[in-house]
Design an enzyme around this catalytic site. Structure first.
Site, PDB file in Angstrom:
ATOM      1  N   HIS A  93     -29.975 -39.569 -47.612  1.00  0.00           N
ATOM      2  CA  HIS A  93     -30.859 -39.616 -46.459  1.00  0.00           C
ATOM      3  C   HIS A  93     -30.076 -39.794 -45.169  1.00  0.00           C
ATOM      4  CE1 HIS A  93     -30.541 -43.745 -47.972  1.00  0.00           C
ATOM      5  NE2 HIS A  93     -30.833 -44.185 -46.762  1.00  0.00           N
ATOM      6  N   HIS A  95     -30.578 -41.012 -41.169  1.00  0.00           N
ATOM      7  CA  HIS A  95     -31.421 -41.766 -40.237  1.00  0.00           C
ATOM      8  C   HIS A  95     -31.369 -41.079 -38.874  1.00  0.00           C
ATOM      9  CE1 HIS A  95     -31.690 -45.503 -42.724  1.00  0.00           C
ATOM     10  NE2 HIS A  95     -30.531 -45.059 -43.191  1.00  0.00           N
TER      11      HIS A  95
END
Length: 131
Positions: A93, A95
Site C-alpha cells: 500500500h 499512503h
C-alpha cells in the site's frame, strides 16, 4: 491468510472507497495522519512493494496520481506526500497524505476518525474526482 485490505476489496469490511478499477483501489485511511489521508493498493494481494511483478508496480503510482487533484481540491493542501512503509498491513500500500509541511507526514499524529467524518470526506473527494 486474507489481509484486511483484501477483505475491503471484497466488500467484507466497509471503507470509504474513492476510486477503483480492475487492478487497484484507493480508499480513506480510518486512522488518518491528516484529513484526506488515502491508501492506494493493488487488488492483487502481495506483501512487499519491491517484490510486486513489474506490471502491477508500474501501474500503482499512475493510478494513485489520478486521486491527487481531488485530494488537493478538497483539502486545500500545498502538496500530497507519498509514503510507503509497508509494515502496518501485509498487503502492498501507498499512503497519499495531504500536506503543507514535512511535519504533516508524522504518523504520531494519526487519530481514529468517526465514520461520519470519513463519509463526509469521502463524498467530497468522490465529487471532486467526477470533475
Amino acid at each position: 491468510m486474507t489481509t484486511l485490505f483484501t477483505r475491503i476489496i471484497q466488500g467484507e469490511i466497509p471503507a470509504q472507497k474513492l476510486l477503483e478499477d480492475e487492478h487497484y483501489l484507493a480508499f480513506l485511511d480510518i486512522r488518518p495522519v491528516r484529513p484526506g489521508h488515502t491508501l492506494v493498493i493493488p487488488k492483487k494481494e502481495h506483501d512487499y512493494l519491491f517484490t510486486l511483478d513489474d506490471p502491477t508496480l508500474a501501474g500503482l503510482l499512475p493510478f494513485a496520481k489520478r486521486v491527487v487533484p481531488a485530494l488537493e481540491k478538497v483539502t486545500g493542501c500545498k502538496r500530497v506526500g507519498v509514503m510507503v512503509a509497508g509494515l502496518e498491513v501485509p498487503h502492498t500500500h501507498v499512503h497519499l497524505i495531504p500536506m503543507n509541511a514535512i511535519p504533516d507526514l508524522n504518523f504520531a499524529h494519526a487519530t481514529d476518525t468517526p465514520a461520519q467524518d470519513l463519509a463526509a470526506m469521502g463524498e467530497q473527494i468522490r465529487a471532486a474526482l467526477q470533475h
